[in-house]
Design a protein around this motif. Structure first.
Motif, short mmCIF file in Angstrom:
data_model
loop_
_atom_site.label_atom_id
_atom_site.label_comp_id
_atom_site.label_asym_id
_atom_site.label_seq_id
_atom_site.Cartn_x
_atom_site.Cartn_y
_atom_site.Cartn_z
N THR A 395 0.74 -1.40 0.47
CA THR A 395 0.14 -0.42 0.29
C THR A 395 0.84 1.28 -0.28
O THR A 395 0.29 2.07 0.51
CB THR A 395 -0.79 0.05 1.64
N ALA A 396 2.32 1.48 -0.47
CA ALA A 396 3.20 2.39 -0.31
C ALA A 396 2.47 3.25 -0.97
O ALA A 396 2.36 4.45 -0.68
CB ALA A 396 5.06 1.95 -0.57
N VAL A 397 1.90 2.99 -2.17
CA VAL A 397 1.40 4.00 -3.08
C VAL A 397 0.32 4.85 -2.97
O VAL A 397 0.50 5.92 -2.42
CB VAL A 397 1.24 3.86 -4.70
N MET A 398 -0.33 4.03 -2.34
CA MET A 398 -2.07 4.62 -1.87
C MET A 398 -0.66 5.30 -0.62
O MET A 398 -1.73 6.09 -0.55
CB MET A 398 -2.47 2.82 -1.09
N GLU A 399 0.11 5.05 -0.01
CA GLU A 399 0.18 5.34 1.51
C GLU A 399 0.51 7.52 1.36
O GLU A 399 0.74 8.29 1.63
CB GLU A 399 0.86 5.00 2.32
N TRP A 400 1.28 7.00 0.02
CA TRP A 400 1.96 8.40 -0.36
C TRP A 400 1.05 9.59 -1.26
O TRP A 400 0.88 10.61 -1.26
CB TRP A 400 3.12 8.21 -2.06
N MET A 401 0.66 8.92 -2.21
CA MET A 401 -1.03 9.81 -2.60
C MET A 401 -2.09 10.08 -1.45
O MET A 401 -2.66 11.44 -1.44
CB MET A 401 -2.05 8.88 -3.18
N GLY A 402 -2.00 9.63 -0.47
CA GLY A 402 -2.70 9.71 0.92
C GLY A 402 -1.91 11.11 1.66
O GLY A 402 -2.74 12.31 1.93
N THR A 403 -1.01 11.32 1.69
CA THR A 403 -0.10 12.43 2.17
C THR A 403 0.15 13.54 1.40
O THR A 403 0.35 14.78 1.67
CB THR A 403 1.78 11.54 2.74
N HIS A 404 -0.87 13.66 0.36
CA HIS A 404 -0.75 14.83 -0.59
C HIS A 404 -1.97 15.02 -1.25
O HIS A 404 -2.01 15.10 -2.37
CB HIS A 404 0.43 14.25 -1.30
N ALA A 405 -2.73 14.99 -1.02
CA ALA A 405 -4.48 14.31 -1.54
C ALA A 405 -4.84 15.64 -1.55
O ALA A 405 -5.24 15.57 -2.83
CB ALA A 405 -5.35 14.09 -0.24
#
Length: 441
Positions: A395-405
């Protein structure tokens, strides 16, 4: 897409807070660790497997937000040629209809972590109001009509026609109400069971119930008179349409209280000009896609209607308050999340079966419960995968997208990045970078 918010400080060095400006959960120091309510210098990172690291960061919050951002991009780009995932023209729920409530749900979860301890309630209230105002103003700029479209190199908006409501404005409204509930209405009772949790948050739940009853009272009790509107039609200046209503409690596209309240308070010129119901079978030959109007199309088919209007945004507060309850820490977290999630889904489908249909533009009670229940199940699954068992790599990509939502939302969903790219061209606007690489040629 959490908004431009600041960090709320707590006295718990290991407590979870949401830095919505950065779009992530972060640990903060006790008083003295930084100045002026800003973000304290980052602590020395613990190893990924360290228990301290697990306590300091609720990674599932970022992953959930990242999945929602990805879902938003998917339905925005693919919805035009895949009607099954595009927003429902009226009654019913599609994949796209989960995006908004998922964002509202996770804002509520984040607020429970951000306001875990509030030493100064007046100061916290002041900051919450300022954050909501900032987010509302950002929404006015991004969705009010200031940017004219991907292929248009003009900008600016006539203030007499600016769209007043939108996605970020709705989140700002839900955020401020939910934040004030968490600051002022959270009890101090010890939590040892689910009943204790309900007792501790009884005033918040009461506010949610009052909001729901108020919404239903307006939706089913408000008399909607006949009305008319004028729009510009190719080949002529303006054309007037008359919509016959004279009903109470109607939930159809033309005569519902949600649209009437927006027309009366905001003004029809300040509403969204491309109504979702224009794709309905009653209006579009190519339904559920946009198409030419049917010869026998009702008169309301071209009337402006805001899917993020005032009354529907009132009901959206309930979704945020539900997320707030999921964010409160307690034992046996997964079971405490699964039970209410399934309960809300069962109740939502029961209401839909008996005629209170799931409807995103109206934000009906059944829609709010079904999407909140689905959000609760998804969040519980992500929490188990990421925070309980530590499977962060998938889920690393999703985590990055969540921090830059918020950044992703502004650049992609609001077309700022495509507009920027189209703005650089050679001699003629069509000779831009996208054409050079074969995109949009």
């Amino acid at each position: 897409m959490g908004g431009s918010y600041e960090l709320v400080r707590t006295d718990d060095a290991a407590g979870h807070v949401l830095d919505l400006e950065a779009g992530r959960c972060a640990a903060v120091y006790p008083k003295g660790g930084g100045g002026g309510g800003g973000i304290a210098p980052p602590p020395v990172p613990s190893p990924p497997s360290s228990p301290a690291s697990a306590r300091q960061r609720l990674v599932s919050l970022d992953v959930f937000r990242g999945i929602t951002v990805l879902l938003m991009i998917l339905v925005d780009d693919a919805g035009a040629f895949l009607p099954a995932i595009n927003h429902s023209p009226w009654d019913g729920v599609t994949l796209a209809d989960f995006v908004m409530p998922f964002f509202l749900f996770i804002v509520g979860v984040a607020l429970a972590l951000a306001y875990k301890r509030v030493p100064n309630k007046l100061e916290a209230t002041r900051k919450a109001i300022l954050r909501a105002l900032k987010l509302f103003c950002v929404g006015l700029v991004l969705q009010g009509g200031f940017f004219h479209g991907v292929r248009s190199l003009t900008f600016g908006i006539d203030m007499e026609k600016i769209r007043l409501m939108g996605i970020l404005q709705r989140i700002a409204i839900a955020y401020i109400v939910t934040a004030l509930c968490e600051i002022w209405l959270k009890g101090d009772d010890d939590v040892d069971s689910g009943f204790d949790l309900l007792k501790r948050n009884r005033y918040q739940l009461f506010i949610g119930l009052i909001v729901m009853i108020t919404y239903m009272g307006f939706l089913y009790g408000t008399y909607v008179p006949d009305w008319e509107y004028r729009i510009s039609v190719p080949g002529s200046t303006e054309k007037t349409f008359f919509v016959k209503c004279s009903v109470r409690g109607d939930t159809g596209p033309g005569c519902n209280a949600v649209g009437m309240i927006d027309r009366k308070i905001l003004g029809i010129q300040h509403l969204y000009g491309r109504p979702v119901y224009a794709r309905s079978k009653q209006c579009s030959i190519n339904s559920p896609q946009n198409g030419p109007l049917r010869p026998d199309a009702p008169s309301w088919c071209q009337a402006p209607f805001d899917p993020e209007g005032l009354l529907s945004s009132v009901m959206a507060i309930v979704t945020c308050l539900i997320g707030l309850q999921y964010g409160h820490k307690h034992k046996e977290r997964i079971m405490k999340w699964l039970i209410p999630s399934f309960s809300m889904l069962i109740l939502a489908f029961s209401l839909d079966f008996f005629g209170m249909h799931m409807n995103k533009p109206l934000y009906t009670v059944s829609y709010a419960l079904s999407t909140a229940g689905a959000a609760g199940l998804l969040f519980a699954g992500i929490y188990a995968l990421v925070d309980m068992y530590g499977h962060r790599r998938p889920t690393a990509v999703m985590e990055w997208m969540g921090t830059h939502a918020l950044m992703i939302y502004v650049l992609i969903a609001c077309n700022i990045l495509p507009i920027f790219i189209h703005g650089f061209y050679w001699r003629e606007p069509k000779n831009n970078l996208l054409r050079l690489i074969g995109v949009g040629a």
